[in-house]
Design a protein around this motif. Structure first.
Motif, PDB file in Angstrom:
ATOM      1  N   GLN A 170       7.712   2.573   8.258  1.00 52.02           N
ATOM      2  CA  GLN A 170       6.299   2.808   8.557  1.00 52.02           C
ATOM      3  C   GLN A 170       5.576   1.493   8.797  1.00 52.02           C
ATOM      4  O   GLN A 170       4.778   1.367   9.730  1.00 52.02           O
ATOM      5  CB  GLN A 170       5.626   3.549   7.387  1.00 52.02           C
ATOM      6  CG  GLN A 170       6.010   5.020   7.294  1.00 52.02           C
ATOM      7  CD  GLN A 170       5.522   5.646   5.990  1.00 52.02           C
ATOM      8  OE1 GLN A 170       5.320   4.969   4.984  1.00 52.02           O
ATOM      9  NE2 GLN A 170       5.349   6.966   6.009  1.00 52.02           N
ATOM     10  N   ARG A 229       5.843   1.436  -6.171  1.00 51.90           N
ATOM     11  CA  ARG A 229       4.849   0.775  -5.315  1.00 51.90           C
ATOM     12  C   ARG A 229       3.611   1.640  -5.153  1.00 51.90           C
ATOM     13  O   ARG A 229       2.505   1.133  -5.032  1.00 51.90           O
ATOM     14  CB  ARG A 229       5.450   0.501  -3.934  1.00 51.90           C
ATOM     15  CG  ARG A 229       6.396  -0.668  -3.937  1.00 51.90           C
ATOM     16  CD  ARG A 229       6.464  -1.314  -2.559  1.00 51.90           C
ATOM     17  NE  ARG A 229       7.493  -2.333  -2.554  1.00 51.90           N
ATOM     18  CZ  ARG A 229       8.594  -2.272  -1.805  1.00 51.90           C
ATOM     19  NH1 ARG A 229       8.785  -1.252  -0.988  1.00 51.90           N
ATOM     20  NH2 ARG A 229       9.474  -3.245  -1.859  1.00 51.90           N
ATOM     21  N   ARG A 230       3.827   2.958  -5.139  1.00 49.04           N
ATOM     22  CA  ARG A 230       2.674   3.841  -4.941  1.00 49.04           C
ATOM     23  C   ARG A 230       1.859   3.995  -6.214  1.00 49.04           C
ATOM     24  O   ARG A 230       0.823   4.648  -6.208  1.00 49.04           O
ATOM     25  CB  ARG A 230       3.142   5.187  -4.382  1.00 49.04           C
ATOM     26  CG  ARG A 230       3.603   5.013  -2.949  1.00 49.04           C
ATOM     27  CD  ARG A 230       4.076   6.252  -2.261  1.00 49.04           C
ATOM     28  NE  ARG A 230       4.469   5.901  -0.885  1.00 49.04           N
ATOM     29  CZ  ARG A 230       5.077   6.728  -0.046  1.00 49.04           C
ATOM     30  NH1 ARG A 230       5.344   7.950  -0.422  1.00 49.04           N
ATOM     31  NH2 ARG A 230       5.403   6.329   1.163  1.00 49.04           N
ATOM     32  N   ASN A 259       6.070  -4.850  -8.324  1.00 56.67           N
ATOM     33  CA  ASN A 259       6.038  -3.825  -7.277  1.00 56.67           C
ATOM     34  C   ASN A 259       7.153  -4.022  -6.253  1.00 56.67           C
ATOM     35  O   ASN A 259       7.064  -3.570  -5.121  1.00 56.67           O
ATOM     36  CB  ASN A 259       4.659  -3.745  -6.616  1.00 56.67           C
ATOM     37  CG  ASN A 259       4.416  -4.874  -5.651  1.00 56.67           C
ATOM     38  OD1 ASN A 259       5.101  -5.893  -5.711  1.00 56.67           O
ATOM     39  ND2 ASN A 259       3.464  -4.706  -4.759  1.00 56.67           N
ATOM     40  N   THR A 311      -0.970   6.875   5.981  1.00 53.24           N
ATOM     41  CA  THR A 311       0.449   6.755   6.307  1.00 53.24           C
ATOM     42  C   THR A 311       1.343   6.956   5.083  1.00 53.24           C
ATOM     43  O   THR A 311       2.357   7.642   5.158  1.00 53.24           O
ATOM     44  CB  THR A 311       0.741   5.390   6.939  1.00 53.24           C
ATOM     45  OG1 THR A 311      -0.193   5.171   7.992  1.00 53.24           O
ATOM     46  CG2 THR A 311       2.153   5.334   7.497  1.00 53.24           C
ATOM     47  N   ALA A 312       0.952   6.361   3.958  1.00 52.83           N
ATOM     48  CA  ALA A 312       1.836   6.428   2.794  1.00 52.83           C
ATOM     49  C   ALA A 312       1.569   7.675   1.946  1.00 52.83           C
ATOM     50  O   ALA A 312       2.491   8.321   1.494  1.00 52.83           O
ATOM     51  CB  ALA A 312       1.673   5.172   1.947  1.00 52.83           C
ATOM     52  N   ARG A 313       0.284   7.986   1.738  1.00 54.47           N
ATOM     53  CA  ARG A 313      -0.013   9.100   0.819  1.00 54.47           C
ATOM     54  C   ARG A 313      -0.326  10.396   1.524  1.00 54.47           C
ATOM     55  O   ARG A 313      -0.655  11.381   0.872  1.00 54.47           O
ATOM     56  CB  ARG A 313      -1.184   8.735  -0.095  1.00 54.47           C
ATOM     57  CG  ARG A 313      -1.113   7.331  -0.569  1.00 54.47           C
ATOM     58  CD  ARG A 313      -1.250   7.121  -2.009  1.00 54.47           C
ATOM     59  NE  ARG A 313      -0.717   5.769  -2.243  1.00 54.47           N
ATOM     60  CZ  ARG A 313      -0.967   5.027  -3.267  1.00 54.47           C
ATOM     61  NH1 ARG A 313      -1.731   5.485  -4.212  1.00 54.47           N
ATOM     62  NH2 ARG A 313      -0.448   3.828  -3.381  1.00 54.47           N
ATOM     63  N   VAL A 357       0.829  -1.210   0.000  1.00 55.08           N
ATOM     64  CA  VAL A 357       0.000   0.000   0.000  1.00 55.08           C
ATOM     65  C   VAL A 357       0.862   1.259   0.000  1.00 55.08           C
ATOM     66  O   VAL A 357       0.361   2.362   0.159  1.00 55.08           O
ATOM     67  CB  VAL A 357      -1.004   0.048   1.180  1.00 55.08           C
ATOM     68  CG1 VAL A 357      -1.965  -1.119   1.115  1.00 55.08           C
ATOM     69  CG2 VAL A 357      -0.289   0.102   2.526  1.00 55.08           C
ATOM     70  N   GLY A 358       2.169   1.073  -0.181  1.00 57.12           N
ATOM     71  CA  GLY A 358       3.042   2.223  -0.389  1.00 57.12           C
ATOM     72  C   GLY A 358       3.758   2.714   0.852  1.00 57.12           C
ATOM     73  O   GLY A 358       4.401   3.754   0.825  1.00 57.12           O
ATOM     74  N   LEU A 396       9.781   2.970  -3.988  1.00 53.37           N
ATOM     75  CA  LEU A 396       8.607   3.512  -3.314  1.00 53.37           C
ATOM     76  C   LEU A 396       7.649   4.146  -4.333  1.00 53.37           C
ATOM     77  O   LEU A 396       6.437   3.946  -4.273  1.00 53.37           O
ATOM     78  CB  LEU A 396       9.059   4.555  -2.283  1.00 53.37           C
ATOM     79  CG  LEU A 396       8.152   4.746  -1.079  1.00 53.37           C
ATOM     80  CD1 LEU A 396       7.917   3.442  -0.342  1.00 53.37           C
ATOM     81  CD2 LEU A 396       8.753   5.778  -0.138  1.00 53.37           C
ATOM     82  N   PHE A 417      -1.984  -4.138  -4.826  1.00 55.43           N
ATOM     83  CA  PHE A 417      -1.745  -5.578  -4.889  1.00 55.43           C
ATOM     84  C   PHE A 417      -2.855  -6.289  -4.127  1.00 55.43           C
ATOM     85  O   PHE A 417      -3.164  -5.922  -2.989  1.00 55.43           O
ATOM     86  CB  PHE A 417      -0.384  -5.910  -4.268  1.00 55.43           C
ATOM     87  CG  PHE A 417       0.225  -7.191  -4.760  1.00 55.43           C
ATOM     88  CD1 PHE A 417       1.227  -7.188  -5.715  1.00 55.43           C
ATOM     89  CD2 PHE A 417      -0.216  -8.425  -4.271  1.00 55.43           C
ATOM     90  CE1 PHE A 417       1.796  -8.371  -6.172  1.00 55.43           C
ATOM     91  CE2 PHE A 417       0.346  -9.603  -4.726  1.00 55.43           C
ATOM     92  CZ  PHE A 417       1.360  -9.579  -5.681  1.00 55.43           C
ATOM     93  N   GLY A 454      -3.002   2.883   4.083  1.00 57.51           N
ATOM     94  CA  GLY A 454      -2.132   3.314   2.989  1.00 57.51           C
ATOM     95  C   GLY A 454      -2.373   4.765   2.611  1.00 57.51           C
ATOM     96  O   GLY A 454      -1.442   5.504   2.277  1.00 57.51           O
ATOM     97  N   LEU A 487      -6.728   3.281  -3.114  1.00 61.26           N
ATOM     98  CA  LEU A 487      -5.481   4.009  -3.349  1.00 61.26           C
ATOM     99  C   LEU A 487      -5.433   4.600  -4.749  1.00 61.26           C
ATOM    100  O   LEU A 487      -4.521   5.345  -5.092  1.00 61.26           O
ATOM    101  CB  LEU A 487      -4.281   3.073  -3.142  1.00 61.26           C
ATOM    102  CG  LEU A 487      -4.087   2.559  -1.720  1.00 61.26           C
ATOM    103  CD1 LEU A 487      -3.113   1.408  -1.694  1.00 61.26           C
ATOM    104  CD2 LEU A 487      -3.605   3.682  -0.824  1.00 61.26           C
TER     105      LEU A 487
END
Ligand code: ADP
Ligand code: MG
Lengths: 233, 251
Positions: free
Chosen positions: A142, B79-80, B48, B107-109, A136-137, B76, B84, B104, B156
């Motif tokens: 993290q 993956r973004r 990925n 935290t990630a975006r 999920v990136g 990274l 998956f 996701g 996402l």
């Protein structure tokens, strides 16, 4: 059987012993707080496979897990001054009170045991969880912080609880290097009065109460953290 | 849109991907077929970077990465751009259905929490699980977990979603509804690569079918070509193992 055991003496000695339990609790506290810190550092070394440090931790852990606590205690008590004093020009065998040697031993011991628990717990989180985090990136860090660590804490809790109780039990050994803890006091009461049994019965009772209390606490926290058992509104 | 060139990957001495190249257009649904062990999962995982290929080149959208030079940031970024969907769901066990989808995004975006919650609720509704928002994965059936897994990827809004045998861990009676959901994802126009053994599904939704065996792409083409007029002997043999309707290819 004669006068080996008397309930009166039991009651009478109880308040005389209780304050000395503090020494054992202090050992437990230091061993746990700094043991956790050391354990986490060692876990980091093992996870990252940092060269040299990694090999050292392997030897260190197998030593700590492979020798009895009593032996470690005596080795540190007699060995640490022999090792440190010539290097630093100190005289710790005189300057340090015995309890500092107890702290040192227990922290080193716990660092090894807790690192094994932590490492096992982290490895016990299915790798799919880590991959899902990456997918999920999220970064590795993290994912570790948000997904792996919380699950590892849950996995580590029961062995951590057993270890915690075990350390407390082992802390009853510190009197052999001259710490006046509850065992040391029980012993001295025994020699002063000629009756040893009551004091040891009290010690046993206190240890049982503590163990049961600690187990109940860890069980309670474990249930709180149990994602499967959380009630849904 | 998505292009991979000359991907190679070995595990020890076992060469699992032997120079695989692939081209996927925007909005296309590509189905990958192939016997077990042919490298399908490894190919998706290399895309990925769950697995790092040994060599080759991957382009997704405007991001081009040469495997050997791939840095942390490149990985990274790639993956973004991908979502998956795992065979065994891999939902975060310590998070509720809703939190699984939000994770996701937040935290990630760095999507603000409130917006992420809205997106997650929307998506959960879209997969038919609005009433399960506060359930943990262990409280959901396999089918429900995979719905959340799909929602997590869809929310996402990636350039491409990779599905690795999304129905093969499910009870047979649940397979149909998950395939329906994946079709629904396809109708959104999202680019997808789907590894599956569901031949009817492949026929229905695929724009392109790829047959892999022994770490190479043996044959690729429109579903009609692959199912009705396969050229390669290995493709024929593989398809013959499935129960095929009369009007399809048979030996
Ligand atoms: N992590 C791994 N380590 C070693 N070998 C692996 C690993 N992952 C896959 N393989 C091997 O790679 C080959 C292809 O596996 P995979 O990509 O899972 O095939 P498929 O998904 O088509 O069934 C198999 O021979 C498998 O044993
Ligand atoms: Mg596979």
């Amino acid at each position: 059987m004669g006068d080996l055991f008397s309930a009166d003496r039991l009651v009478e000695e109880f308040p005389k012993l209780i304050p000395y339990l503090i020494e054992n609790l202090k050992v437990l506290l230091w061993a746990t707080v700094f043991g956790v810190i050391l354990g986490l550092l060692i876990t980091g070394v093992r996870m990252k496979k940092i060269p040299i440090l990694y090999q050292i931790t392997v030897v260190y852990i197998s030593f700590m897990r492979g020798t009895p606590m009593l032996v470690q205690l005596l080795l540190i008590y007699y060995g640490l001054p022999a090792f440190i004093d010539p290097i630093l020009g100190t005289n710790i065998s005189r300057e340090w009170p015995p309890i500092l040697f107890a702290y040192t031993t227990f922290i080193l011991n716990q660092g090894a045991f807790l690192s094994s628990i932590f490492y096992g717990a982290i490895k016990g989180v299915p790798s799919g969880q880590f991959e899902a985090g990456l997918s999920v990136g999220m970064t590795k860090l993290q994912t570790f912080r948000r997904i792996i660590a919380p699950m590892a804490v849950r996995i580590a809790l029961p062995p951590f609880g057993s270890d915690f109780v075990g350390v407390f039990h082992n802390a009853s050994l510190v009197y052999v290097i001259g710490v006046v803890d509850i065992m040391g006091r029980a012993k001295s009461i025994g020699s002063a009065t000629g009756h040893v049994l009551e004091a040891y019965v009290i010690v046993a009772l206190l240890f049982i109460i503590f163990s049961m209390g600690a187990r109940a606490l860890f069980g309670f926290v474990g249930n709180k953290l149990d994602y499967a058992n959380i009630k849904v509104r | 849109m998505l292009e991979i060139k000359h991907i190679r990957k070995s595990f020890g001495r076992n060469e699992v991907l032997k120079d695989v190249s692939l081209n996927v257009k925007k909005g296309e649904v590509v189905v990958i077929l192939g016997p077990s062990g042919s490298g399908k999962t490894t190919l998706l995982r290399c895309l990925n970077f769950l697995e790092k290929a040994d060599s080759g080149e991957i382009t997704i959208g405007n991001k081009n990465v040469v495997i050997q030079n791939a840095g942390r940031k490149d990985i990274l970024d790639l993956r973004r751009k991908t979502g998956f969907v795992f065979q065994n769901y891999n939902l975060f066990a310590n998070k509720t259905a809703l939190e699984n989808i939000m994770e996701g995004l937040v935290t990630a975006r760095k999507v603000p929490k409130k917006d992420a919650r809205n997106i997650a609720e929307e998506t959960l509704k879209w997969v038919g699980l609005h009433d399960k928002a506060d359930y943990y994965p262990s409280q959901l059936s396999g089918g429900q977990q995979q719905r959340v897994g799909i929602a997590r990827a869809v929310a996402l809004n990636p350039e491409v979603i990779l599905f690795d045998e999304p129905t093969s861990a499910l009870d047979p009676e649940l397979v149909g509804e998950i395939l329906e959901l994946i079709k629904k994802v396809a109708t959104k126009g999202i680019t997808m690569i789907v590894v599956t053994h569901e031949m009817t599904f492949a026929q229905d939704v695929a724009d392109k079918v790829i047959f892999m065996d022994g770490g190479v792409v043996v044959e690729e083409g429109a579903p009609k070509e692959i199912f009705y007029r396969p050229k390669e002997e290995r493709t024929k043999q593989f398809l013959a193992k499935f129960i095929i309707p009369d009007n399809m290819y048979y030996i």
